[in-house]
Write a protein that holds these residues in place. Sequence first.
Motif, PDB file in Angstrom:
ATOM      1  N   PHE A 125     -51.285  -4.082 -12.345  1.00 23.38           N
ATOM      2  CA  PHE A 125     -52.605  -4.175 -11.708  1.00 23.38           C
ATOM      3  C   PHE A 125     -53.642  -4.743 -12.676  1.00 23.38           C
ATOM      4  O   PHE A 125     -54.545  -5.490 -12.254  1.00 23.38           O
ATOM      5  CB  PHE A 125     -53.033  -2.800 -11.194  1.00 23.38           C
ATOM      6  N   ARG A 126     -53.521  -4.423 -13.956  1.00 19.67           N
ATOM      7  CA  ARG A 126     -54.457  -4.980 -14.935  1.00 19.67           C
ATOM      8  C   ARG A 126     -54.318  -6.492 -15.000  1.00 19.67           C
ATOM      9  O   ARG A 126     -55.321  -7.225 -14.946  1.00 19.67           O
ATOM     10  CB  ARG A 126     -54.196  -4.376 -16.321  1.00 19.67           C
ATOM     11  N   ARG A 127     -53.089  -6.975 -15.076  1.00 25.30           N
ATOM     12  CA  ARG A 127     -52.867  -8.410 -15.167  1.00 25.30           C
ATOM     13  C   ARG A 127     -53.265  -9.112 -13.866  1.00 25.30           C
ATOM     14  O   ARG A 127     -53.771 -10.245 -13.870  1.00 25.30           O
ATOM     15  CB  ARG A 127     -51.418  -8.695 -15.534  1.00 25.30           C
ATOM     16  N   ALA A 128     -53.040  -8.453 -12.749  1.00 19.19           N
ATOM     17  CA  ALA A 128     -53.454  -9.025 -11.464  1.00 19.19           C
ATOM     18  C   ALA A 128     -54.969  -9.151 -11.416  1.00 19.19           C
ATOM     19  O   ALA A 128     -55.522 -10.178 -10.986  1.00 19.19           O
ATOM     20  CB  ALA A 128     -52.951  -8.161 -10.316  1.00 19.19           C
ATOM     21  N   ALA A 129     -55.678  -8.106 -11.884  1.00 19.16           N
ATOM     22  CA  ALA A 129     -57.143  -8.123 -11.867  1.00 19.16           C
ATOM     23  C   ALA A 129     -57.709  -9.157 -12.826  1.00 19.16           C
ATOM     24  O   ALA A 129     -58.809  -9.685 -12.606  1.00 19.16           O
ATOM     25  CB  ALA A 129     -57.673  -6.731 -12.220  1.00 19.16           C
ATOM     26  N   GLU A 130     -56.951  -9.471 -13.876  1.00 18.54           N
ATOM     27  CA  GLU A 130     -57.419 -10.445 -14.865  1.00 18.54           C
ATOM     28  C   GLU A 130     -57.123 -11.887 -14.462  1.00 18.54           C
ATOM     29  O   GLU A 130     -57.369 -12.810 -15.239  1.00 18.54           O
ATOM     30  CB  GLU A 130     -56.795 -10.129 -16.228  1.00 18.54           C
ATOM     31  N   GLY A 131     -56.578 -12.070 -13.279  1.00 24.73           N
ATOM     32  CA  GLY A 131     -56.427 -13.426 -12.761  1.00 24.73           C
ATOM     33  C   GLY A 131     -55.022 -13.983 -12.730  1.00 24.73           C
ATOM     34  O   GLY A 131     -54.816 -15.139 -12.350  1.00 24.73           O
ATOM     35  N   GLU A 132     -54.006 -13.180 -13.108  1.00 19.13           N
ATOM     36  CA  GLU A 132     -52.635 -13.690 -13.090  1.00 19.13           C
ATOM     37  C   GLU A 132     -52.031 -13.695 -11.689  1.00 19.13           C
ATOM     38  O   GLU A 132     -50.937 -14.215 -11.488  1.00 19.13           O
ATOM     39  CB  GLU A 132     -51.747 -12.872 -14.039  1.00 19.13           C
TER      40      GLU A 132
END
Length: 544
Positions: free
Chosen positions: A68-75
Motif C-alpha cells: 500500500f505504501r508503494r501504491a500510494a507513492e505512485g507505483e
Amino acid sequence: MTRTTPAGTPLRDEFHVYDTTLRDGAQREGISYSVTDKLAVARLLDSLGVGFIEGGWPGALPKDTEFFRRAAEGELELQHAVLTAFGSTRRAGVKVQEDQQVQALLDSQAPVVTLVAKSDRRHIERALRTDVAENCSMVADTVRYLVGEGRRVFLDAEHFFDGYAFDPDTSLRVLEAAVEAGADVVVLCDTNGGQLPLQLAETVGEVISRTGFRVGIHCQDDTACAVANSIAAVQAGATHVQCTANGYGERAGNADLFAVIGNLATKLNMPVLPEGKLGELTRTSHALAEIANLASDTHQPYVGHSAFAHKAGLHASAIKVDPELYNHIDPSVVGNDMRVLVTEMAGRASLELKGADFGLDLTSAPDALTSAVHRVKELEATGWSFEAADASLELLLRRELAEVDAGEPVDAPFQLESYRVVLDHRPDGAVVSEATVKVHVAGERVIATAEGNGPVNALDGALRKALVPYLPWLESVQLADYKVRILTGESGTDAVTRVLINTAGRDAEWTTVGVHGNIVEASWLALCDALAYASLQRTAAEWS
C-alpha cells in the motif's frame, strides 16, 4: 473507461466485480507473492477492468503494508479499479481511535476499506469472547470512524450463512449496525464453503427482502459450488461479487473470477467489464498463473486450454457443420480458441478439421483421409498419442497425402545409417552419455560424435554436429523440453515408453511424439519428426 472519485466510488457502480486475489487468494497453499508480484497482479486485474482490487491487510502483514505504501507513492496507477484495504473492526473494549489495526487501514491511503466482522453468534461468543451488543458496537464504531475519515466502507459478514441458519436475528443485527453507521455494502460470506446454490439464493433473497440493504456475496469452494453459489446470489439480488483469480484461496479455494465473469457476461448479459475487455479473460488468467508460479488449469471453464477442446468423433462431425453445436459460446469472446483433438476416438471429421488447421484439404482426398484415420487408430492402439503432438500429426497427414497422391515425401532432411549411445560412469562419479551417428545428408556420408548429460542430449548434439555444416538453418532450432511416460507398468523395465519433445525455432514451437519399447529409440523417433517439421517450416518461411 471507469474513473474514480476521490472517495473511491467508481462511475460504473451499479454492479461490483471485487477481486481478492492479493489477500484471500494469497492464502492458497503454495502461493507466496512478493510485493513486486502483488503490484504486477494488481496491474493485470486493473487492465482487465475489475471494479475493486483488495490489496491485502495493512498493519497485519509487513508485505501488505509495503504494497500500500508503494501504491500510494505512485507505483500503481489504476485506470479502472479502486484499491481496497482489508482489515478488522476495532477490538473489544478498545476505543476505535486507539486501535492500531484501524489506524493502519487509514495509513494505507486506500479509498475503500473492507472490514471483516463476526455475524455468527457462536463465533461472537466463543471466538471473540464478547456479546452480540459489543460486537455490533465494534462494527458501528469502526464503520462510522472510517466513513468520517473519508473512506468508503464495505462489511464482510463472516460466517453469515451458518450464523443466519443458527440465529438469524443476530446476523441481521450485525448488518444493521454496519449500514446504519454508513457502510455501502454488506457482503454475505460463505466462509466455510458449505452452502449449495438453492439454499444460498433463498437466504440472499430473504435478507434483501427483510432489510433492503445492498448485498454482496463471498463464496469459498469447499463443496465445489463457489461459482454456482455466486451466480445464484446475483440472480437473487446481490450486486457485489467477490472472487479470486483462477479460484485461488484457502483450502479448496474461492469463486473463480474468470468463471464468474464469464457466466455473468455471456449467460446473464451483464456488462460487468468495460467494453472490449471480455476478450482479455484467457490471457489475464494465464498471466496471473505465471506470477503465482502455478500451472494453468487446462480444464478451467472459459479460459482453460482444453475448455473448448473436442475429442470425440461425434463432436467433430457436428462442429464441422456448425461450431456452435458443441460450444456453449464462441471461444474468441473470452480470448480462447477451439481445438479438435485427434486420438483413437477420432473419425474422418476430426482429421478433416485438423487438416484444415494445417492448411491441408483432406476433403478432396478421401483415400488419403481414410488411410490417415486407419493409421492414427493403429498407432494410438500401440501407445502413440497425437493429442499433444500436433507437429507429428501434421507430418502423418502430409505423408498419407504424399503416399496416396504420389506427392513430395515429408521426412527428416537426412537419412540414418545407424546410431549408437553409450553410458560412461567415470571414476570421479560423473555420468556422461556419448552418442555417435552415421547419416547421409546432401549426398554425403557423415559420422559425428558428441557427449551429453543424457542419451537424448548426446544424440541431439551428435546429430547437430553432423548436419549443421550442410543445413545451417538448424542453428536456430533448439530442443526446448522433453517428457517421458511409461505406458505399460506390467512389463517393468520392458515397458513401452512414450516421449514428447518440444522444439523451438525462430518464433514458433512444436511438439513431436515417439513410442517404442526402448526409450532411446522412442526419443530418436520424436527427434526425427522434430527436424522433419523444422524442415517443413523452413521451407514455408524460407529460412536462410
